[in-house]
Design an enzyme around this catalytic site. Structure first.
Site, short mmCIF file in Angstrom:
data_model
loop_
_atom_site.label_atom_id
_atom_site.label_comp_id
_atom_site.label_asym_id
_atom_site.label_seq_id
_atom_site.Cartn_x
_atom_site.Cartn_y
_atom_site.Cartn_z
N VAL A 553 -11.78 -4.83 -3.00
CA VAL A 553 -11.51 -6.05 -3.75
C VAL A 553 -10.10 -6.57 -3.46
CG1 VAL A 553 -11.26 -6.99 -6.07
CG2 VAL A 553 -13.17 -5.51 -5.54
N ASP A 554 -9.15 -5.64 -3.33
CA ASP A 554 -7.77 -6.05 -3.05
C ASP A 554 -7.65 -6.74 -1.70
OD1 ASP A 554 -7.10 -4.86 -5.35
OD2 ASP A 554 -6.14 -3.09 -4.44
N ASP A 555 -8.62 -6.52 -0.84
CA ASP A 555 -8.57 -7.11 0.50
C ASP A 555 -9.28 -8.45 0.58
OD1 ASP A 555 -7.23 -4.88 1.41
OD2 ASP A 555 -9.00 -3.89 2.23
#
Ligand code: ATP
Ligand code: MG
Length: 684
Positions: A553-555
């Site tokens: 998700v952070d990417d």
């Protein structure tokens, strides 16, 4: 080639492919009638019925799975419940318990139980060394004897239930043996991946508090000789000098074919040669009966996203969960040869090279070497040599072997293969197809298993006889697993949806804490969306309920309001024949908010970059859409990876943002030198 298309349990039969533009967007791959007929779960209806039971009454479902094992004392059922959990921080601390009060031993169930059932002569392990002529095989009885001797030695140096034992070994047969020996006496093992440096080893030894370390003089990896005891010596002296922490016993296996005894640094009293002491101990050793909730092992995550977390797994639930997922996902049948290419330094080597297979009395192949030594035929040679039936590997390895083309594979018959598996990262569709068509000759289903160190076992995975596959999708949840897709506001989405992949309710194999830092555990997994376990991964659920992992998700990259998962763009880039590997990250873009920055490693670096750049952009435009076309393409010699082989995007993000002073922790990288090479090529 040979893709079977007969109806299987799927209610909705559809044409095999739907096309968007010129590219196949979705295809279905069905198991053959023969495969299906002999599988444990052979239809979608059978799965649906079992899945419903597993969710409606998890206690009854998992109790049934647990009954095949030996329990010295049955779990506590007095309140009518065999498991309890709090998944919601608003209601208090996170707690998860399965089979609490039950007393068992996972080593007993993985070894003694089979020997007692008359399977002592069955092969537990084939071991194939780095060098062509090195190999051995061990029966269940022989593994048990070895485990007992080692556990007796460990007791003799004062290791007791609850003590931590660190294991720093290459993939020798002694590595799973050491894990099982610890489990036998209730010691908590912490395997530290053999490729780690002295610094990384010292950090993990210190954090774990281990007083006993098991290692070797050295080993060969491809052409290289690695002086492991030398690295240990450096780590231990650093620990003592800087932290005052000492290892009291360092049991060292003499691996003379790599590094001879006389060539290693030695500290009398602390250091002991394995061969001098362990064989002197009896081949019987009494068992420590453990509570189902007693810790079994500590393991650090790969470090793809930040500092590794010391994940704690417990005994009973982990045992039942890894055994069940192994049996149903790999559709394992007695006598089959199963090969998992993972290292025991990672969770896959724990759950699906050691515990899951041994709990099922499987025959496991343990391979010490690398796929390209002495040449790129090695893996395929090994499959034919041992008649491997089930082959479980990682996308990074598949991509690296694809670089050599089809010829090395085609030079082998690989007839024994029945099932293939993948883990670790989303598998790009063209790597999936290559594995399916070239390696599996179109015959073998692929189980793309999605899970994490923290989850203990598979959460989303095909059951290969029960439903059709879509290349690139991990398909459906395992029994008892309830995925939820959640939007950034915390709403659970239904039907077709894209968002953060979370889990509702626990399953027996989930980790119980982070060593010494329960708060970090609560924040990392339960702090984002109240009442849910948050995996950190993004996911799309399609119209058939199949799950597609889109990357961390952070990417996720937000381009002009489109949320784009890294996996999809990378998969498109890698489908371009000259592209070996690709990683995309977002960077600040004045107009779009974020732009897409692609790092691409080519199979051959002598080509015309401008032409390839244009072709790559066209490929992404055609396969996904113009909005997803990379704004920048940066050719790199290779990509930074964790020692477990995963691309580390957080460092690439810093390079794309030109934040070169703040690259973060690069100690978990297998190839830190690549970072400087990539930076040099940006001209920053
Ligand atoms: P860290 O947690 O330290 O950042 P890590 O997440 O890489 O490291 P692991 O627990 O080894 O450590 O890996 C789990 C992750 O690997 C998953 O969260 C997911 O991102 C990825 N992954 C594993 N299997 C698959 C799969 N079949 N498809 C897509 N992604 C996968
Ligand atoms: Mg992770």
């Amino acid at each position: 080639m040979g893709m079977a298309t007969e109806a299987n349990g799927d209610k909705k039969l559809r044409t095999d492919c739907s096309t968007v533009g010129e590219v196949i967007r979705e295809e279905r791959v069905y198991p053959s009638e023969e495969f299906r007929a002999s599988s444990w779960i052979s239809s979608r209806e059978q799965y649906d019925e079992m899945y419903r039971r597993s969710v409606d009454d998890p206690d009854a479902f998992w109790e049934k799975e647990a009954e095949q094992f030996f329990w010295k004392t049955k779990w506590d059922n007095s309140d009518g419940k065999m498991h309890s959990e709090n998944f919601d921080l608003r209601k208090g601390p996170i707690t998860i318990e399965w089979f609490k009060g039950g007393k068992t031993n996972i080593c007993y169930n993985a070894l003694d139980r089979h020997v007692k059932a008359g399977k002592g002569d069955a092969i537990a392990m084939y071991w194939e060394g780095n060098e062509l002529e090195q190999n051995k095989k061990l029966s269940y009885k022989e593994v048990l004897d070895n485990v007992c001797q080692l556990s007796n030695f460990l007791r003799s140096v004062g290791v007791k239930k609850g003590d931590l034992v660190a294991v720093y070994l290459p993939m020798l047969a002694e590595l799973p043996i050491a894990m099982l020996a610890c489990a036998r006496i209730g010691a908590i093992h912490t395997v530290i991946f053999g490729g780690f440096s002295a610094e990384a080893l010292a950090q993990r030894l210190l954090a774990s508090g281990a007083k006993v370390l098991i290692t070797t003089s050295g080993y060969r990896r491809g052409h290289k000789v690695i002086r492991m005891k030398q690295i240990v010596e450096e780590a231990l002296s650093r620990l003592l000098e800087e932290e005052g922490h000492s290892i009291e016993t360092c049991l060292t296996l003499a691996n003379d074919s790599a590094v001879k005894r006389q060539d290693v640094p030695w500290t009398a009293r602390r250091d002991v040669w394995w061969q001098d002491v362990v064989p002197r101990y009896p081949t019987v050793s009494h068992l420590e009966w453990l509570d189902a909730e007693d810790p079994l092992f500590l393991l650090y995550t790969s470090g793809s996203t930040g500092t590794p977390k010391g994940i704690v797994h417990t005994t009973g639930g982990y045992m039942v969960y890894t055994a069940a997922t192994f049996k149903y996902t790999f559709d394992y049948h007695e006598g089959e040869v199963y090969w998992c290419t993972a290292d025991c330094g990672w969770i896959t080597g724990h759950s699906y090279l050691t515990y899951g297979p041994f709990l099922n009395a499987a025959t496991v192949l343990v391979f010490e070497g690398i796929p390209t030594y002495p040449n790129p035929n090695r893996w395929w040679d090994v499959i034919d040599k041992y008649n491997v039936n089930i082959f479980y590997t990682a996308p990074t390895a598949v991509r690296s072997l694809m670089r050599f083309g089809d010829a090395p594979v085609k030079a082998h018959h690989l007839k024994s293969l029945r099932l293939l598996g993948s883990v670790g990262e989303p598998i790009n569709t063209n790597a999936w197809r290559w594995l399916h068509e070239v390696v599996g000759n179109g015959r073998c289903p692929i189980v793309d298993t999605w899970w994490q160190t923290e989850t203990g076992g598979f959460l989303i995975t095909p059951l290969p006889g029960a439903w059709s596959l879509k290349p690139g999708s991990a398909t459906l949840p395992f029994f008892g697993v309830q995925p939820a897709i959640i939007d950034p506001e915390g709403n659970e989405l239904s039907g077709e949806a894209t968002g953060a992949l979370c889990l509702k309710g626990s399953w027996p194999g989930v980790c119980r804490t982070i060593l010494g830092d329960h708060e970090r555990y609560e924040m990392a997994y339960f702090g984002h969306f109240k009442g849910y376990y948050f995996s950190g991964d993004g996911c799309r659920r399609d119209e058939d309920g199949y799950y597609w992992l889109t990357g961390r998700v952070d990417d996720v990259i937000n381009v002009s309001g489109h949320r784009i998962g890294t996996a999809e763009v990378e998969s498109a880039l890698v489908s371009y024949p000259m592209c070996a590997e690709a990683a995309v990250v977002g960077y600040d873009h004045q107009v779009k908010g974020q732009g897409i920055y692609a790092f691409v490693a080519l199979k051959d670096n002598t080509r015309n970059f401008d032409e390839i750049r244009q072709a790559l952009i066209t490929t992404v435009r055609e396969q996904i859409g113009t909005f997803a076309a990379p704004d920048k393409i940066h050719f790199a010699p290779s990509l930074p990876k964790t020692t477990s082989g995963k691309i580390v995007r957080r460092i690439l993000r810093k390079i794309a943002a030109k934040e070169l002073d703040d690259l973060g922790d690069i100690s978990t990288l297998a190839n830190p030198e690549v970072v400087d090479q990539i930076i040099a090529l940006t001209g920053n």
